[in-house]
Design a protein around this motif. Sequence first.
Motif: not given
Length: 641
Positions: A75-85
């Motif tokens: 979700d929007e809280s995730c600090t990840i390099g890949g796309p949010i799903r």
Amino acid sequence: MSTVPATVLVIIGAGPRGVGVLERLVAGAEESAGTVLDIHLIDPHPPGGGRIWRMAQSELLTLNSQAEDVTMFTDESCTIGGPIRPGPSLLQWAEGIRTGRIVDVVVPEGLRSQIDTLREGSFPTRQLQSLYLDWFYSRIIGALPESIAVTAHAGLAVDVTERDGRQLVTLADGSVVVADIVLLALGHIESGPEQEHLGLAEFAARHDLAYLPPAYTADADLSRLGAGQTVIVRGMGLAAVDLIVLLTEGRGGRFRRSDEGLLEYRPSGREPRLFLGSRRGVPYHSKIASRLIAPRPERRFFSADIARHLERGAIRLSLREDVWPLIAKEILWAYYHELFVGHPDRVSADWATFAERFVPLEWDGDDLRRLVDGLVPDPLDRLDLARLDRPLVGVSLATSGDLQRHLRDYIRTDLLLRSDPQHSATFALFSSLLSCLFDLGTIVDSPAWTARSLVEDLGRWWPNFFSYVASGPPAQRLEELLALSEAGIVRFVGAEMTVETDAIGRFVARSPLVRSDVVADALVEARLPPIDVGNTLDPVMASLLRRGIGSVERVADEDFAGTTGRLLVRSGDARLVAADGNAHPRLFAVGPYTSAPFVGAFSRPGTNAVSFQENDRVARAILAQAAEERNLVAVRAESRL
């Protein structure tokens, strides 16, 4: 259809972690031009739930997380390099089925009522969680791009070998999947018995006793524990809760409410008599039903920034000496802020007065104790972290009956503190401890940790303390434990319980709290086996370690040398580190048995969950390796021209 040759990836283990990485691979591949993947999932159990969360287990077993706190979606809280799903939490998924917004789920008849009654605060069954995980996996498969194929193999992987740079994954039926890259997502792998367990098993066999070594409770053979049989149970955590459920309600007993509202147990007559003990001698604290009244205070003593600052300036870092005092102070700060601001009628000063005096004091010092005693009249409102961890230290009781009454009072108090809105400071304790767990995770892979702290503190004490305080069973389970105690089905043995064998062929349990031995012809180790990949029963892991392809994490400094028992993986991309110290380019591993940071069983929505960060990081490393494999194929093709 793409003419680019596919990179073959094998994922060994198709439980939540395996399919979680799969989802990140699919999401990342959609943004990576030229990515063609042929993915093979290998697991004896259906993809999604895997072994632990499979559908084929008792409907009485539940999660110890509430339905709204479980999600498989970023979700929007995730600090990840890949796309949010994004996608629904377990609770939102059930609501979607009820309202008809989610229709692509075949709900078994026995689970329909569970979906209809699931609400905020509910603890879902593991069967319902299994259905959610199955749906999550089906959703991934249903939305695959043409460049990705996924094949599930219902089998057990027994070996991974290498030939000409390719990985040969052998299954128990003799079939072989030839791969470019392999990801181990084995979940909770079984360890072989320790020396003590071997001795107890041999003693039990010689004297025709029942002995169950540490194991996942749903897999244990409970048939040898007969009606009315005296059974010593070593352990009072979540494994013990599952055991008790299966041996009581699972054998036909029933709980009912009295006219006074108290829970009572009506035996079926098929239950054994269970004698429970452990080092603490008390069950894990129940889940919390109250909520904060006051706003959360600003972090003062421990946070992610403070942790990183501490780590940057440290040559040697000890959890118990350097970090725990800050965490303890932060927990107390949050707890007393909620008490003083949210419940001013329960204290004799305002928050500003207390805070000013609190700040300079040691977390476990006499000065803080005197401050709290003077301003917090009710002892129930005072938080003693040492007493919280070991509540029976210093307790002396004359008889076993006194111990039963003492433990029942203790459990009733625990339920009060974790359910009554007047004690919402207990939720502040939980919330602060959870935040500190996440913040500690930002430096858990620091090279500054002492070897002893890595093995004894970060590897054992800290996760045990956190689970005991913040990851216990639903309150309902402790209420049931009270009813079982009142009914005489369960009896408590005490803290620092030891188990010995006697000369005439029986198990004997005792605790220093009371002068009363328990003699039994059955013993159950109600705890999961410790993580020890060097003693693993998993054939793939054992093979990789034996050949030096993988290695056990070993730590040493001038004061201590030992092993964490975990598989060593490279920080950042989870590649296996071989015995010679080199990271394998094509073998990856994720899960609680690795040296990567602890990520918990499931992710909570809106928390930038570590599991999503790890899954995404590993997926991107695999995709990068897949691109490299494609380049190698292209180079070979050009060289043949």
